[in-house]
Design an enzyme around this catalytic site. Structure first.
Site, PDB file in Angstrom:
ATOM      1  N   LYS A 188       8.942  15.736  16.765  1.00 51.82           N
ATOM      2  CA  LYS A 188       8.108  16.201  15.885  1.00 51.82           C
ATOM      3  C   LYS A 188       7.953  17.846  16.128  1.00 51.82           C
ATOM      4  O   LYS A 188       8.653  18.124  16.947  1.00 51.82           O
ATOM      5  CB  LYS A 188       6.833  15.573  15.847  1.00 51.82           C
ATOM      6  CG  LYS A 188       6.966  14.007  15.509  1.00 51.82           C
ATOM      7  CD  LYS A 188       7.625  13.853  14.159  1.00 51.82           C
ATOM      8  CE  LYS A 188       7.957  12.014  13.943  1.00 51.82           C
ATOM      9  NZ  LYS A 188       7.133  11.222  13.940  1.00 51.82           N
TER      10      LYS A 188
HETATM   11  C1  LIG Z   1       6.684   9.593  13.974  1.00 46.92           C
HETATM   12  C2  LIG Z   1       5.820   8.967  12.616  1.00 46.92           C
HETATM   13  C3  LIG Z   1       4.817   8.229  12.785  1.00 46.92           C
HETATM   14  C4  LIG Z   1       4.413   7.896  14.104  1.00 46.92           C
HETATM   15  O1  LIG Z   1       4.189   8.585  15.129  1.00 46.92           O
HETATM   16  P1  LIG Z   1       3.874   8.053  16.461  1.00 46.92           P
HETATM   17  O2  LIG Z   1       3.359   9.358  16.820  1.00 46.92           O
HETATM   18  O3  LIG Z   1       5.299   7.955  17.232  1.00 46.92           O
HETATM   19  O4  LIG Z   1       3.314   6.852  16.703  1.00 46.92           O
HETATM   20  C5  LIG Z   1       4.276   8.024  11.475  1.00 46.92           C
HETATM   21  N1  LIG Z   1       4.560   8.284  10.472  1.00 46.92           N
HETATM   22  C6  LIG Z   1       5.493   9.130  10.235  1.00 46.92           C
HETATM   23  C7  LIG Z   1       5.779   9.608   8.954  1.00 46.92           C
HETATM   24  C8  LIG Z   1       6.365   9.445  11.463  1.00 46.92           C
HETATM   25  O5  LIG Z   1       7.448  10.296  11.168  1.00 46.92           O
END
Ligand SMILES: *Cc1c(COP(=O)(O)O)cnc(C)c1O
Length: 385
Positions: A188
């Site tokens: 991210k």
């Molecule tokens: C990555 C992601 C999540 C979950 O994130 P984590 O921190 O890995 O639990 C939820 N929603 C979306 C759209 C994502 O891309």
């Protein structure tokens, strides 16, 4: 292999973690509120509650809005499974609203039509989770207006979108929602290895989120159900979880904030070059809404089957063979086996399914070099020109 996304850890990040490691607290210390307050100030929210990951943030966000058995949560099928699973964790029923073919975000006309039908048969959702796909905000003003009309609460899944903005305000300001959730997974925009944060402007929701991330326990005598046994007393007043972030991670997150703007700016430069150099290929490049400044977590292209005979599979395999770690975002959630067992089937959300059938996410991360991006573009030209 050039990955589709990766973290950027600087020497300052390493030093920040080492400093936290040598401090008196490695969890539940001062780094947590410092990170929460810094990010809340950055995005213009009153409160931030740091948690173990965005999935945990979505779960306690749903609980804080009293989502439970008998209630409904609606989200986009074009997302990671976590956006929907949070509803199932609470015992609620999950349903989906198809996407807009241009933004790949939840379609507002589709949402409006579903709401009108749901009102007629008494199946309105309690919570709607718009997902800011690839980092571009959904049309939140319109979704919020529908929330006012039909009485649902809103959790923005902004896992892709920290550093983005919508109608001139940072994503996370919660102008059009109750709670906004960020993810700090390494692919991210900024990372804490694992981590997430729930932003809100409502002090009651913030207090509830804090309690739910730590077992449902309070040390606030005003909230206790009987007078405290002594200054050591804590009372568990509801069922919560251990969803805490560590101080090591919060120190990393706080340090990573210094690259938030430069990361998004670099992502825009990478996108501009892809836009320019892929324009003549049979690809549909991502549309950018004039209402939003995307954080550009992803750069998804769609093969245009009207202009090429090459299949998505052949494009994917060809790029992988050329050392390019492309990926596909997203397999529509309702087609996952778990959701099919709940009664969903292929064909139910045709726009998301058609998008998925032709989509490939190209490498998009701030340390992607000019030369590496050149390699990606050359491989695409070789396969498609
Ligand atoms: C990555 C992601 C999540 C979950 O994130 P984590 O921190 O890995 O639990 C939820 N929603 C979306 C759209 C994502 O891309």
């Amino acid at each position: 292999m050039i990955p589709y996304g990766r973290q950027h850890i600087t020497d300052a990040d390493v030093a920040a973690v080492v400093e936290a490691l040598r401090s008196d607290w490695i969890t539940q210390g001062p780094a947590i509120p410092r990170f929460e307050q810094a990010l809340a100030a950055r995005v213009g929210a009153a409160h931030g509650v740091a948690v173990a990951n965005a999935t945990a943030a979505l779960h306690i966000a749903c609980l804080a809005l009293d989502l439970g058995p008998g209630d409904r949560l609606w989200t986009s099928p074009n997302t990671f499974v976590a956006s929907a699973n949070c509803g199932l964790y609470c015992g609620a029923t999950v349903d989906f609203v198809d996407i807009d073919p241009r933004s790949y975000n939840m379609s507002v006309p589709a949402l409006e039509a579903r709401l009108a039908a749901a009102q007629a048969n008494g199946t309105l959702p309690k919570v709607v989770v718009p997902v800011h796909f690839a980092g571009q905000s959904c049309d939140m003003a319109a979704i919020h207006a529908l929330g006012q009309r039909y009485g649902f609460r809103i959790i923005e899944d902004a896992s892709h979108a920290v550093g983005g903005s919508y109608l001139g305000q940072p994503v996370g300001a919660c102008r059009y929602s109750d709670i906004t959730v960020f993810s700090f997974h390494p692919v991210k925009i900024i990372t804490t290895a694992e981590g997430g944060m729930a932003m809100t402007n409502d002090p009651m929701l913030a207090a509830r989120l804090e309690r739910l991330r730590s077992h449902g326990i309070t040390r606030d005598a005003g909230l206790m159900e009987s007078s405290p046994d002594g200054p050591w007393d804590y009372q568990q007043i509801e069922l919560g979880y251990n969803y805490r972030l560590t101080d090591l991670q919060a120190a990393l997150g706080h340090s990573q904030l210094s690259q938030l703007e430069s990361s998004v700016a670099r992502r825009h430069a990478i996108a501009a070059r892809y836009d320019a150099e892929l324009a003549d290929l049979p690809l549909i490049t991502p549309w950018q809404s004039p209402d939003a400044h995307s954080a550009l977590h992803l750069y998804p292209v769609q093969l245009d089957p009207a202009r090429t005979a090459l299949t998505r599979r052949a494009l994917f395999d060809g790029l992988r063979a050329a050392g390019i770690g492309v990926n596909v975002h997203y397999i529509p959630v309702h087609t996952q086996p778990h959701y099919r067992r709940l009664g969903f089937s292929r064909g139910q959300f045709p726009v998301a399914e058609a998008y998925y059938a032709n989509a490939v996410s190209l490498p998009m991360f701030p340390t992607l070099t000019e030369a590496e991006q050149g390699t990606v573009i050359a491989a695409l030209r070789h396969l498609l020109a």
